[in-house]
Design an enzyme around this catalytic site. Sequence first.
Site, PDB file in Angstrom:
ATOM      1  N   CYS A   1       0.831  -1.209   0.000  1.00 61.81           N
ATOM      2  CA  CYS A   1       0.000   0.000   0.000  1.00 61.81           C
ATOM      3  C   CYS A   1       0.863   1.256   0.000  1.00 61.81           C
ATOM      4  O   CYS A   1       1.560   1.551   0.979  1.00 61.81           O
ATOM      5  CB  CYS A   1      -0.908  -0.045   1.233  1.00 61.81           C
ATOM      6  SG  CYS A   1      -1.778   1.479   1.607  1.00 61.81           S
TER       7      CYS A   1
ATOM      8  N   CYS B   1       0.007   3.776   2.744  1.00 59.32           N
ATOM      9  CA  CYS B   1       0.471   3.230   4.031  1.00 59.32           C
ATOM     10  C   CYS B   1       1.947   3.537   4.229  1.00 59.32           C
ATOM     11  O   CYS B   1       2.379   3.918   5.325  1.00 59.32           O
ATOM     12  CB  CYS B   1       0.271   1.714   4.091  1.00 59.32           C
ATOM     13  SG  CYS B   1      -1.451   1.182   3.973  1.00 59.32           S
TER      14      CYS B   1
END
Length: 176
Positions: free
Chosen positions: A84, A87
């Site tokens: 991600c 993230c």
Amino acid sequence: MSAGHALYGVVLGAHNDPFLELVSGLIVYPLGVYDKDISCTLGNKAIRKGVRTIMATIDVTEDNFEETVTGEGITLVDAWADWCGPCKRFAPVFEKASEEHTDATFAKLDTEANQGLASALEIQSIPTLMIFRDGILVFREAGALPPAALEDLLKQVKDLDMEEVRRQVEEQNAQG
């Protein structure tokens, strides 16, 4: 922090020295903990015999999630995955906040390694930040926050009137 955020709206020590806090024989410094006699974990700090150390974040799994979030104090959980991009951009913001707010526990939940827990928590987008105070979920939102927004959010969580929050939770439980 925008109005759309969901917010229900362990300070240590008993003395005046801002650089040193004494709790049950443990000396808690801003950048670590020293105790020559025992080993344990205190908040987000890892304490080892005779070693001054700090563990900025901890990993939570299906085995320790409930224990981690139900204790007293503030616990932030960052649900993330290695693939991600947002993230990865939020990770240093979360890590820096964990180093600056040693009175809170900062936990990382790898959603790929803990898919059952991620499903039980109904995490559909990552990163998702959850904040618990005294075992009560007071904030939950998907998306990477900038540093200033995370700081503002932490201040709001610290300033919460927990008696009022508990009253609201009891009312909701009585209705549902």
